[in-house]
Scaffold this motif. Sequence first.
Motif, short mmCIF file in Angstrom:
data_model
loop_
_atom_site.label_atom_id
_atom_site.label_comp_id
_atom_site.label_asym_id
_atom_site.label_seq_id
_atom_site.Cartn_x
_atom_site.Cartn_y
_atom_site.Cartn_z
N ALA A 2 32.47 13.40 45.80
CA ALA A 2 31.04 13.27 45.54
C ALA A 2 30.23 13.86 46.68
O ALA A 2 30.62 13.82 47.84
CB ALA A 2 30.69 11.80 45.37
N VAL A 3 29.10 14.41 46.33
CA VAL A 3 28.19 14.99 47.33
C VAL A 3 27.05 14.00 47.52
O VAL A 3 26.39 13.60 46.56
CB VAL A 3 27.65 16.35 46.85
N PHE A 4 26.85 13.61 48.76
CA PHE A 4 25.78 12.66 49.05
C PHE A 4 24.52 13.43 49.43
O PHE A 4 24.58 14.42 50.15
CB PHE A 4 26.19 11.73 50.19
N PRO A 5 23.38 12.96 48.98
CA PRO A 5 22.14 13.65 49.34
C PRO A 5 21.83 13.45 50.82
O PRO A 5 22.13 12.41 51.41
CB PRO A 5 21.09 13.01 48.45
N ALA A 6 21.25 14.44 51.45
CA ALA A 6 20.90 14.36 52.87
C ALA A 6 19.72 13.44 53.11
O ALA A 6 19.55 12.91 54.20
CB ALA A 6 20.60 15.76 53.41
N LYS A 7 18.88 13.29 52.11
CA LYS A 7 17.70 12.45 52.26
C LYS A 7 18.05 11.00 51.99
O LYS A 7 18.62 10.67 50.95
CB LYS A 7 16.63 12.93 51.28
N ARG A 8 17.76 10.12 52.90
CA ARG A 8 18.04 8.70 52.72
C ARG A 8 16.96 8.05 51.88
O ARG A 8 15.81 8.47 51.90
CB ARG A 8 18.09 7.98 54.07
N PHE A 9 17.37 7.00 51.18
CA PHE A 9 16.40 6.28 50.37
C PHE A 9 15.60 5.34 51.25
O PHE A 9 16.15 4.55 52.01
CB PHE A 9 17.12 5.48 49.28
N ARG A 10 14.29 5.44 51.17
CA ARG A 10 13.40 4.51 51.87
C ARG A 10 12.36 4.05 50.87
O ARG A 10 11.68 4.87 50.24
CB ARG A 10 12.69 5.18 53.04
N ALA A 11 12.24 2.76 50.76
CA ALA A 11 11.22 2.22 49.87
C ALA A 11 9.84 2.43 50.50
O ALA A 11 9.70 2.50 51.72
CB ALA A 11 11.47 0.75 49.61
#
Length: 115
Positions: A2-11
Amino acid sequence: MAVFPAKRFRASSYESTIPARYRASLQRHPFLLFGLPFIATMVAGSFFLTPATALRYERHDRKVKQMTKEEELGIGKDRRRIDLKEEYYRLAAKDLDNWEQKRVKRLPGEHDGIL
């Protein structure tokens, strides 16, 4: 894989919290917000721990007291007093030429030194 996105999730609500503002400020001023408090904590800790360490060693010194010559030899109120001349003559009266060598009994399994 799987390829993980470089951008982290922030609410969106995370940006207004104190940890988020601290993290953003920390990237701009790392020494002021991390290094300086760390050094101040180390210096203040040494000043606060110095009296505690001194107290520890003072208690240890009270336990370890200076002994008199009689206490060192184990002579108390219930022990007999030792006179060096008397002990010398008592030991000199022994027959030192007539003696027998005895082996010390070894523990089970211990090597006794006999070939």
